[in-house]
Design an enzyme around this catalytic site. Structure first.
Site, short mmCIF file in Angstrom:
data_model
loop_
_atom_site.label_atom_id
_atom_site.label_comp_id
_atom_site.label_asym_id
_atom_site.label_seq_id
_atom_site.Cartn_x
_atom_site.Cartn_y
_atom_site.Cartn_z
N ASN A 1 -60.67 -11.74 -65.84
CA ASN A 1 -61.81 -12.12 -66.66
C ASN A 1 -61.34 -12.80 -67.93
O ASN A 1 -60.48 -12.26 -68.64
CB ASN A 1 -62.63 -10.87 -67.04
CG ASN A 1 -63.99 -11.23 -67.60
OD1 ASN A 1 -64.83 -11.79 -66.91
ND2 ASN A 1 -64.19 -10.95 -68.87
N GLU A 2 -61.85 -13.96 -68.22
CA GLU A 2 -61.61 -14.66 -69.49
C GLU A 2 -60.19 -14.49 -70.02
O GLU A 2 -59.95 -13.82 -71.04
CB GLU A 2 -62.62 -14.20 -70.54
CG GLU A 2 -64.03 -14.58 -70.18
CD GLU A 2 -65.02 -14.42 -71.34
OE1 GLU A 2 -64.75 -13.60 -72.23
OE2 GLU A 2 -66.03 -15.11 -71.32
N GLU B 1 -71.36 -16.75 -66.58
CA GLU B 1 -72.02 -15.80 -67.48
C GLU B 1 -72.86 -16.56 -68.48
O GLU B 1 -72.46 -17.63 -68.96
CB GLU B 1 -71.00 -14.99 -68.29
CG GLU B 1 -70.19 -13.99 -67.52
CD GLU B 1 -69.19 -13.27 -68.43
OE1 GLU B 1 -69.44 -13.16 -69.65
OE2 GLU B 1 -68.16 -12.82 -67.92
N PHE C 1 -75.72 -3.07 -76.91
CA PHE C 1 -76.86 -3.87 -77.40
C PHE C 1 -76.79 -5.33 -76.95
O PHE C 1 -77.44 -6.19 -77.53
CB PHE C 1 -76.95 -3.77 -78.93
CG PHE C 1 -77.18 -2.36 -79.40
CD1 PHE C 1 -78.21 -1.60 -78.87
CD2 PHE C 1 -76.36 -1.79 -80.37
CE1 PHE C 1 -78.42 -0.29 -79.29
CE2 PHE C 1 -76.57 -0.48 -80.79
CZ PHE C 1 -77.60 0.27 -80.24
N HIS C 2 -75.95 -5.61 -75.95
CA HIS C 2 -75.89 -6.98 -75.43
C HIS C 2 -77.06 -7.19 -74.47
O HIS C 2 -77.39 -6.31 -73.67
CB HIS C 2 -74.57 -7.16 -74.68
CG HIS C 2 -74.24 -8.59 -74.38
ND1 HIS C 2 -74.91 -9.31 -73.42
CD2 HIS C 2 -73.34 -9.44 -74.92
CE1 HIS C 2 -74.41 -10.54 -73.38
NE2 HIS C 2 -73.46 -10.64 -74.29
C1 GLA Z 1 -67.58 -12.34 -72.09
C2 GLA Z 1 -67.03 -11.39 -71.05
C3 GLA Z 1 -68.00 -10.37 -70.58
C4 GLA Z 1 -68.83 -9.83 -71.71
C5 GLA Z 1 -69.51 -10.98 -72.39
C6 GLA Z 1 -70.44 -10.56 -73.49
O1 GLA Z 1 -68.05 -13.50 -71.60
O2 GLA Z 1 -66.49 -12.06 -69.95
O3 GLA Z 1 -67.29 -9.33 -69.96
O4 GLA Z 1 -68.01 -9.15 -72.59
O5 GLA Z 1 -68.53 -11.81 -72.95
O6 GLA Z 1 -71.05 -11.67 -74.09
#
Ligand code: GLA
Ligand code: ZN
Length: 669
Positions: free
Chosen positions: A149-150, A305, A355-356
């Site tokens: 992930n990222e 996302e 809170f996202h």
């Molecule tokens: C990133 C991550 C996710 C989450 C989002 C929240 O894009 O990949 O896991 O943390 O941010 O905005």
């Protein structure tokens, strides 16, 4: 398996947080179906739920969920879990933790806090990936691998130092070559062997720009090497499913173009700060990022996302105004995405992201404003499924090169208070987009044959034979636009001798002699020559940087209005071969770019996608299939606008009336 003839709708789903609440998990699936969700991403942060003790895999919970999703027509993008590791792992193998640039080893915590070089980490991830492939790699619900992930960040541990030295040896072969490339005689920094080289550190070397640039390249390449390692583990375990990794907004740390070959699909995560500035500017900026992602492989991509509501990690958690979620989602599709995926389906109960925004919030119902907007977006996507059969064609391109950026921003001078590379690239981008053109964003390694007009803003570094590519492009009839601070250094950040822009002085018909850095708040003006009647204003303001030009064959279009270089050339055009080469000498306001590019485009054979002009804040993009062209028109103003829309079948929106605020119309012709 859900057919790839559907646009994907859904997002990150974290059932491992709800295993003790089976009723919630059942409800989730009902809600997904109601919101036309057909895909979820699973397992991104599940490593400790999948391997609670070393070598002891617990996959049953995941299998149950994948089965249930499948029975309900929902596909799975399955993640490898390496973004965040179990605590037992760092307790037993502390060497997998990152070492920071001051040479201190981190403690356990957060995510991505591990060394991409570490053989132990690589072994652990290969083992669990193998198990995941065996168990789920042939499950009909699973459509795509989501690698980690990222990716981001760097590690300065002894293993990474070793790997860096090897990387340098492969690139420079001899220490003399390296010394020459980095100009190490400056300040007496000459190396005798590769073994002496250390990564940059605030406690040590930060001033040797050849080194800092090489380190950035290495960090990007080493991350790529790690990604390839994960993909290899999946392939060796027998899965042929496509792979992706989710990229980030304007992420400076990795040269994403280098990831094109190892990934089957590009995907990215978008979190614009909507409503912070006029949304039309945010839409333009976000559109450019979509176009970067599409250009990496020059293929449709996935929006992996996006936030259905407010994003909690930004300085202010702003709600999206009604209609914006739909507009932002369709903007991704307009720019070439085959998905609209959110972070996340269900809001977590605790932890950093409680809170996202999410499709289903803590209240837990489907009668929320956000849920209803997600559902509406899902319905739009169903109406647009045929877009999966399209591609995007662009006749305009902007060069936006990561390595150029590293080198330019890592140099001292001509303006340490900000060079504004991204903002400058965006001016060219916006000038094309305001005419309704699709735009590709390329790095210097990509070919230019598909384009009629190419802009190269602030191309400080020339590499990958760029000079020859441009010469051939203009000679054959292309229109090329270059700005100040271009063609200054080679790929090692070593200044070219003999005049700049390097080897393009004849193509541009001029030589750049000096560059003036302006203090914050200081301005100059560019004054159009009489013959440049297409420039509508009497004078255009410029700031930050003003280059002084010595013109040879070029025709002068604008001159400076002030300072000791008043009256000297600032903007020019040169005929070269069958083409034209424009030069913009100063950081001039957007409207000047708009006027100049409108004219430059009109001189090419490019056809505009709509007639009668495009109102400010409206975006026009086109996607094409073998039989049809789809014109997507979006209004990013907070009020309705009138414009002439093309004739054709309307798939989304109402083409007979004004375009409402945040409204979208999709016309098939
Ligand atoms: C990133 C991550 C996710 C989450 C989002 C929240 O894009 O990949 O896991 O943390 O941010 O905005
Ligand atoms: Zn390391």
């Amino acid at each position: 398996m859900i057919e790839m003839t559907n646009l994907l709708h859904g997002g990150d789903y974290n059932p491992e947080q709800w295993l003790d609440s089976p009723k919630i998990l059942t409800k989730d699936i009902q809600y997904m179906k109601e919101a036309k969700i057909n895909t979820v991403s699973l397992g991104i942060f599940s490593w400790s739920a999948l391997e609670p003790e070393e070598g002891h895999y617990t996959f049953d919970w995941m299998e149950k969920i994948i089965n249930r999703l499948y029975e309900n027509g929902i596909s799975v993008i399955l993640a490898t879990p390496s973004a965040s590791k179990p605590k037992w792992m760092t307790d037993r193998y502390p060497e997998i933790l990152r070492v920071d640039e001051t040479r201190h080893r981190n403690l356990y915590g957060f995510r991505h806090n591990h060394c991409y070089t570490s053989p132990v980490y690589r072994e652990k991830i290969a083992m669990i990936n193998t198990e995941l492939v065996k168990r789920f790699g042939h499950h009909p619900a699973v459509i795509l691998w989501h690698i980690s992930n990222e990716f981001g960040g760097e590690c300065h541990c002894p293993l990474c130092q070793q790997a860096f030295r090897k990387w340098l040896k492969d690139r420079y072969h001899t220490i003399d070559e390296l010394n020459k490339g980095w100009c190490t005689t400056f300040w007496s920094h000459t190396y005798q062997s590769f073994d002496q080289i250390e990564s940059p550190s605030p406690r040590g070397e930060m001033a040797l720009q050849g080194l800092t640039l090489a380190w950035k390249r290495f960090v990007s390449d080493q991350t790529l090497d790690y990604v390839k390692h994960e993909i290899k583990s999946i392939r060796e375990a027998g899965s042929k499913l496509p792979v992706t990794m989710n990229m980030m907004y304007d992420f400076e740390g990795l040269n994403y173009y280098k990831f094109a070959d190892c990934l089957d699909v590009i995907s990215w995560d978008t979190y614009p700060t909507w409503h912070k500035y006029p949304d039309k500017f945010i839409a333009m900026d976000n559109g450019m990022q979509h176009d970067i992602m599409r250009s990496v492989k020059k293929k449709p991509f996935l929006l992996m996302e996006s936030c259905p509501s407010s994003t909690n990690w930004q300085s202010v958690s702003k709600l999206k105004k009604p209609g914006l979620l739909e507009a932002a989602s369709l903007q991704a599709v307009a720019h070439g995405s085959n998905s609209v995926l959110y972070f996340q389906i269900r809001q977590s109960r605790g932890g950093f992201e409680k809170f996202h925004g999410a499709v289903i919030d803590h209240y837990g119902g489907n009668d929320t404003r956000v849920f209803q907007e997600v559902k509406k977006t899902g319905e739009d996507l169903l109406a647009l499924n045929e877009l999966t059969q399209t591609v995007m064609k662009s006749e305009a391109a902007v060069i936006y090169d990561w390595e150029n950026r590293w080198a330019m921003e890592g140099s001292a001078g001509p303006r340490n208070k900000g060079m504004f590379y991204k903002e400058t690239a965006e001016k060219s981008y916006a000038a094309f987009r305001r005419q309704g053109l699709n735009v590709d964003l390329l790095d210097m390694e990509q070919e230019l044959d598909d384009y009629k007009i190419v802009a190269a803003p602030m191309l400080y570094m020339f590499r990958a034979g760029f000079e020859e590519k441009i010469r051939a492009f203009v000679e054959k009839g292309g229109t090329f636009i270059m700005t100040y601070w271009s063609g200054i250094v080679d790929e090692n950040d070593r200044c070219f001798l003999g005049g700049t822009p390097h080897q393009l002085m004849d193509v541009m018909g001029l030589r750049s002699t000096e560059i003036d850095g302006l203090y914050d708040g200081e301005t100059n003006h560019l004054i159009p020559e009489k013959k440049a009647g297409f420039l509508q204003k009497k004078s255009y303001q410029c700031e930050h940087l003003c280059e002084l030009l010595k013109v040879d064959s070029a025709e002068i279009l604008m001159t400076y209005g002030e300072d000791f270089y008043r009256g000297t050339p600032a903007v020019t055009v040169n005929r070269f071969g069958k083409g034209k080469a424009y030069y913009i000498g100063a950081d001039v306001e957007q409207i000047c770019y708009d006027d100049l590019y409108r004219y430059a485009i009109s001189e090419t054979t490019i056809q505009m996608p709509v007639e009668g002009g495009i109102p400010e804040g409206v975006e026009v993009t086109t996607r094409v299939s073998k039989e049809h062209e789809y014109v997507l028109v979006q209004n990013f103003n907070q009020e309705a606008v009138h414009m002439d829309l093309p004739e054709g079948e309307c798939l989304v929106g109402d083409a007979s009336d004004a375009l409402p605020a945040f409204g979208t119309v999709v016309i098939k012709r």
